[in-house]
Design an enzyme around this catalytic site. Sequence first.
Site, PDB file in Angstrom:
ATOM      1  N   GLY A  10       0.816  -1.210   0.000  1.00  0.00           N
ATOM      2  CA  GLY A  10       0.000   0.000   0.000  1.00  0.00           C
ATOM      3  C   GLY A  10       0.851   1.261   0.000  1.00  0.00           C
ATOM      4  N   ASN A  32      -3.096  -8.404   0.110  1.00  0.00           N
ATOM      5  CA  ASN A  32      -3.986  -9.083  -0.846  1.00  0.00           C
ATOM      6  C   ASN A  32      -4.268  -8.227  -2.075  1.00  0.00           C
ATOM      7  OD1 ASN A  32      -5.726  -7.164   0.187  1.00  0.00           O
ATOM      8  ND2 ASN A  32      -7.431  -8.581   0.535  1.00  0.00           N
ATOM      9  N   VAL A  57      -5.081 -11.179   5.073  1.00  0.00           N
ATOM     10  CA  VAL A  57      -4.803 -11.442   6.487  1.00  0.00           C
ATOM     11  C   VAL A  57      -6.063 -11.788   7.279  1.00  0.00           C
ATOM     12  CG1 VAL A  57      -2.689 -10.065   6.542  1.00  0.00           C
ATOM     13  CG2 VAL A  57      -4.884  -8.980   7.129  1.00  0.00           C
ATOM     14  N   LEU A  73      -0.590  -2.469   8.785  1.00  0.00           N
ATOM     15  CA  LEU A  73      -1.085  -1.345   7.980  1.00  0.00           C
ATOM     16  C   LEU A  73      -2.134  -1.834   6.986  1.00  0.00           C
ATOM     17  CD1 LEU A  73       2.112  -0.677   8.703  1.00  0.00           C
ATOM     18  CD2 LEU A  73       1.713   1.233   7.166  1.00  0.00           C
ATOM     19  N   TYR A 145     -15.177   2.063   8.764  1.00  0.00           N
ATOM     20  CA  TYR A 145     -13.753   2.330   9.005  1.00  0.00           C
ATOM     21  C   TYR A 145     -13.508   2.785  10.437  1.00  0.00           C
ATOM     22  CZ  TYR A 145      -9.043   4.207   8.206  1.00  0.00           C
ATOM     23  OH  TYR A 145      -7.692   4.472   8.266  1.00  0.00           O
TER      24      TYR A 145
END
Length: 309
Positions: A10, A32, A57, A73, A145
Amino acid sequence: MRMLVAGGAGFLGSHLCDRLLAEGHQVIAVDNLITGSLENISHLKDHTDFFFMEQDVTKPFKIEGKIDFIFDLASPASPIDFVKIPMEILLVGSYGVHNLLELAKEKQAGFLLTSTSEVYGDPLVHPQSEDYWGNVNPIGPRSVYDESKRYAEALTMAYHRFRGIDTRIVRIFNTYGPRMRLDDGRVVPTLIDQALNNRPLTVFGDGSQTRSFCYASDLIEGIYLTMKSSEHQPINLGNPHEMSILEFAEAIKKYTGTKSTIEHQPLPADDPKVRRPDISRARKILNWEPVIGFEVGIKKTIDWFEAKK
């Protein structure tokens, strides 16, 4: 040391991989690629101490050999993702964090969770210190989020208190720099992309809402220093220099030389009206504060986006 970086392909994860390798560590990047990109780590493919593992994950996985430290992260963090992949965000903030903490327990490794200033919601306290509990709508469009990160913090502290894991938590405020997704949807890439293509700059509401922008290298330095510390309570990492979104849009016009006009659109639901970190704890514990000025950082970021056109 042998480090694992979840979300290592990322925007910030890839910069963290660079920093760890520069310090002489061995790095396993796990991603991923739901929002990460192999392009972010393509310059590392021949590095003898870098290994990439394509893995979600939220699903159980194994790592052979020792792991000294785990950096989490792994989470989509853009407002456009909140409505496109809400379940994935909730799962990576729960099952994903759980799996990584279990791996930390198995390997007797340290663990650092990257949380977010979004845990403060639309704050009623300004600036925001780590002692503030926040003003969050638990069922709004941003909640997938906000609440996943609040849960992740609770889970991390539980593993520290009851499982003896050596944990850290950083709360990241608005960060920008090279390798941001071009279609990220956040204010920095959106306005730069619009400006470089001479399209109207989208400003939501009257533009008086504020943000505090931290350059990526400063943020990574803060994460690295937090890893080296022994602090288990959350630490704010961000730039306390606050500016309105309208001021930011005008700065983008200035530094790109665009002919774009500013176009106002309705304010999204639960959009925070103010956002500025109190970094007193980071200054005291880490001896850290940002050193890259806004003009320098934003010009570097614009140059990177321009090269991607």
